[in-house]
Design an enzyme around this catalytic site. Structure first.
Site, PDB file in Angstrom:
ATOM      1  N   HIS A 121      32.323  46.951  43.588  1.00  0.00           N
ATOM      2  CA  HIS A 121      31.220  46.152  43.045  1.00  0.00           C
ATOM      3  C   HIS A 121      29.891  46.354  43.762  1.00  0.00           C
ATOM      4  CE1 HIS A 121      33.901  44.567  40.217  1.00  0.00           C
ATOM      5  NE2 HIS A 121      34.148  43.371  40.707  1.00  0.00           N
ATOM      6  N   HIS A 195      29.760  39.573  35.051  1.00  0.00           N
ATOM      7  CA  HIS A 195      31.044  39.140  35.603  1.00  0.00           C
ATOM      8  C   HIS A 195      31.315  37.652  35.373  1.00  0.00           C
ATOM      9  CE1 HIS A 195      34.454  39.178  38.439  1.00  0.00           C
ATOM     10  NE2 HIS A 195      34.358  40.494  38.436  1.00  0.00           N
ATOM     11  N   GLU A 313      34.847  42.640  31.736  1.00  0.00           N
ATOM     12  CA  GLU A 313      33.837  43.453  32.402  1.00  0.00           C
ATOM     13  C   GLU A 313      33.644  44.760  31.620  1.00  0.00           C
ATOM     14  OE1 GLU A 313      34.822  43.647  36.720  1.00  0.00           O
ATOM     15  OE2 GLU A 313      36.282  42.101  36.183  1.00  0.00           O
TER      16      GLU A 313
END
Length: 348
Positions: A121, A195, A313
């Protein structure tokens, strides 16, 4: 300019002071609504969606995303045993990059590592923890807000200065449309996603009684550390075959290869509420979670647990830069990255 002065200027019905960062940057919560009574709120810390309220068939507004009450809670959530990234924008690269390393134009790039020996991430302080500037807000028909962030060259060791915009638009057809645009000063890699954790029964419930449909016939094979091997797993006779709607899984953290723009459908029998996910991305990574380990309360003092919400996602494949047969994550100098994902809500 001090906080009180900011507060006097911006504390209106639609914009509220949300907190202040240690960098003295002031964070606001902006709320936009359409003519049907749908509304969402976003803060400029992580360009994070804090709430999304959808009227159900009886007219009751259901907050369908997980979130926190305060800026401090969002900041502190990144120190939890597993950071949940509630509602945040993820970048510069969503998902995992094997060994935090990839090759670009014949040169090995070693990124920061924040997941064992890998990167996840976007690194230690990715886009989810950055202050985003509000570029524009429109409260006209199809209200929208555009936030922007400039990632400096070599931030988390990614090459190129990357300018990113994200626009959240709430249409009069009860769609939350998310558009990412990005440009880089040098060749780089990019994989942005949103997210949010969804729960159509309400953010303080769990997702086990909702049904899920996913338009995919294969998922990425991964190692024990969830790093893609480069192989694919057929979903025929697989527990994660959601070609026909069935109850949400209680545990999942997998990348589904999409067969078209319509990625997934989530349905709540309790609220007779349907959410359809549409995207121009090649995959959707589906994750059930939201656990705050009893350390941070959610909105309305909710206790978020491992089955509190489900993430969709929409993105490129994790670790794509290390697999030549995966869709390319390369963003060439001065070219434009465009990612569009829509969450459409309907009462049935």
């Amino acid at each position: 300019m001090n906080k009180n002065h900011f507060s006097q200027i911006y504390s209106t019905k639609n914009t509220k002071l949300f907190g202040e960062l240690t960098t003295n940057q002031v964070v606001f919560r902006h709320t936009l609504s359409n003519k049907n009574g749908c509304e969402f709120s976003v803060i400029n810390y992580g360009a994070t969606i804090t709430s999304l309220k959808i009227p159900n068939s009886t007219g009751e507004k259901v907050d369908v995303v997980l979130g926190f009450e305060t800026l401090e809670d969002y900041i502190n959530s990144f120190d939890l045993p597993s950071a949940p990234y509630l509602g945040a924008i993820v970048g510069r690269y969503a998902g995992r990059i094997n060994n935090g390393s990839f090759s670009l134009n014949g040169k090995t790039i070693d990124l920061s590592k924040n997941w064992n020996s890998h990167q996840i991430h976007g690194g230690s302080i990715g886009f989810s923890r950055k202050f985003w500037n509000v570029k524009s807000i429109s409260d006209e028909e199809n209200p929208s807000i555009t936030l922007e962030y400039t990632s400096k060259n070599n931030e988390e060791n990614f090459p190129g200065e990357l300018y990113v915009e994200v626009t959240y638009m709430l249409t009069e057809d009860n769609e939350l449309k998310i558009t990412f645009i990005a440009k880089s000063s040098e060749d780089t890699i990019i994989n942005l996603t949103q997210h949010s954790y969804f729960n159509l029964d309400g953010h303080s419930d769990d997702i086990t009684n909702q049904t899920l449909l996913v338009n995919s016939d294969k998922i990425l094979e991964t190692t024990d550390e969830l790093i893609p091997t480069g192989n694919f797993i057929s979903l025929e006779n697989h527990p994660f075959d959601f070609a026909v709607a069935k109850n949400c899984p209680t545990s999942i953290d997998n990348t589904f290869v999409l067969t078209g723009k319509k990625a997934a459908v989530l349905y709540s029998k309790k609220n007779k509420l349907k959410m359809t996910v549409l995207t121009n991305q090649p995959a959707v990574h589906i994750y059930v979670g939201g656990n705050c380990f009893g350390q941070i309360k959610g909105k309305e003092k909710a206790n978020y647990h491992p089955k509190s919400g489900i993430c969709f996602e929409a993105q490129n494949f994790p670790d794509a830069p290390n697999h030549s047969h995966f869709p390319s994550a390369l963003l060439k100098k001065e070219e434009e990255y465009l990612h569009q994902t829509t969450f459409k809500f309907e009462n049935l």
